[in-house]
Design a protein around this motif. Structure first.
Motif, PDB file in Angstrom:
ATOM      1  N   HIS A  54       0.797  -1.222   0.000  1.00  0.00           N
ATOM      2  CA  HIS A  54       0.000   0.000   0.000  1.00  0.00           C
ATOM      3  C   HIS A  54       0.836   1.282   0.000  1.00  0.00           C
ATOM      4  N   ARG A  56       2.509   1.891  -2.488  1.00  0.00           N
ATOM      5  CA  ARG A  56       2.346   2.209  -3.915  1.00  0.00           C
ATOM      6  C   ARG A  56       3.631   2.802  -4.508  1.00  0.00           C
ATOM      7  N   THR A  64       5.587  -6.118  -5.735  1.00  0.00           N
ATOM      8  CA  THR A  64       4.152  -5.988  -5.997  1.00  0.00           C
ATOM      9  C   THR A  64       3.674  -7.080  -6.943  1.00  0.00           C
ATOM     10  N   THR A 138      -5.750  -3.317 -11.686  1.00  0.00           N
ATOM     11  CA  THR A 138      -6.174  -1.969 -12.075  1.00  0.00           C
ATOM     12  C   THR A 138      -7.342  -2.067 -13.057  1.00  0.00           C
ATOM     13  N   TRP A 147      -6.461  -4.119  -3.363  1.00  0.00           N
ATOM     14  CA  TRP A 147      -5.049  -4.404  -3.616  1.00  0.00           C
ATOM     15  C   TRP A 147      -4.149  -3.193  -3.374  1.00  0.00           C
ATOM     16  N   HIS A 148      -4.593  -2.022  -3.782  1.00  0.00           N
ATOM     17  CA  HIS A 148      -3.704  -0.857  -3.746  1.00  0.00           C
ATOM     18  C   HIS A 148      -4.149   0.221  -2.759  1.00  0.00           C
ATOM     19  N   GLU A 160      -1.966   8.886  -8.297  1.00  0.00           N
ATOM     20  CA  GLU A 160      -2.525   7.529  -8.297  1.00  0.00           C
ATOM     21  C   GLU A 160      -2.684   7.003  -9.722  1.00  0.00           C
ATOM     22  N   TYR A 163       0.654   5.995 -10.960  1.00  0.00           N
ATOM     23  CA  TYR A 163       1.069   4.720 -10.362  1.00  0.00           C
ATOM     24  C   TYR A 163       0.427   3.545 -11.101  1.00  0.00           C
ATOM     25  N   CYS A 164      -0.863   3.643 -11.363  1.00  0.00           N
ATOM     26  CA  CYS A 164      -1.558   2.576 -12.085  1.00  0.00           C
ATOM     27  C   CYS A 164      -0.972   2.397 -13.486  1.00  0.00           C
TER      28      CYS A 164
END
Length: 202
Positions: A54, A56, A64, A138, A147-148, A160, A163-164
């Motif tokens: 988390h 991230r 991950t 995602t 998950w995230h 965010e 990150y995805c």
């Protein structure tokens, strides 16, 4: 020549498990106690370092990706061969445009506070971006949340979203290591012709 028929749909769901082979489902149930959350909903296996996940941190993507593969649905898309249609699409795009298209798709179908058809907006085949989204969780806001640790009900922040997109891009690099950076011309497959027969004719 017998006309090619599309294979039947995949018999796999986000909640599928094969605990005997260490493939689980960590999607939470409302009835779960605090101590049960984060563990496999079927067998209780506790395999994921959620605190680390988390954070991230895209620089920690190797960890991950390893954690994601403890879940059956994620493992399936990490290891499933790319279908012919998806490979052709990727080749026509090239690596750079494919990643741009992936971020555009995330922006449209994942980033809104309430995406249309959330939970069903990402098909299971036909595009390597779909593979990447399911593999990296995602694909919808529910998977993204557990998950995230990105809550539903609000838009994704630019950080965010980045990150995805980074996770999806790293998956594409791993899944398609020989994909050219730029697009290449790929002949279209004749209708009704299986991929293997087409290869024999070329």
């Amino acid at each position: 020549m017998t006309e090619f028929k599309k294979p039947p749909p995949l018999e796999i769901k986000c909640t599928s498990v094969d605990c005997a082979n260490d493939l689980h489902c960590f999607k939470q149930l409302k009835k779960m106690s605090h101590n049960q959350r984060g563990k496999c909903r079927a067998c209780g296996a506790d395999l994921v370092d959620w605190k680390r996940l988390h954070r991230r941190d895209s620089k920690d993507a190797a960890h991950t990706f390893e954690a994601l593969q403890h879940e059956l649905i994620r493992h399936h898309f990490f290891h499933r061969p790319v279908d012919d249609k998806a490979m052709r699409h990727a080749q026509r795009k090239g690596r750079l445009l494919l990643k741009d298209a992936a971020k555009d798709r995330l922006r449209k179908y994942l980033a809104p506070a309430e995406p249309a058809r959330d939970g069903r907006q990402t098909p299971l085949e036909g595009n390597t971006i779909f593979y990447a989204q399911h593999a990296t969780a995602t694909c919808c806001r529910t998977c993204l949340e557990y998950w995230h640790n990105i809550p539903k009900g609000r838009p994704l922040s630019p950080k965010e979203l980045d990150y995805c997109a980074a996770l999806v891009g790293l998956f594409l690099d791993t899944k398609l290591p020989e994909l050219d950076d730029g697009p290449i011309k790929v002949p279209r497959r004749p209708r009704g012709l299986p991929p293997e027969e087409e290869v024999m004719r070329q």
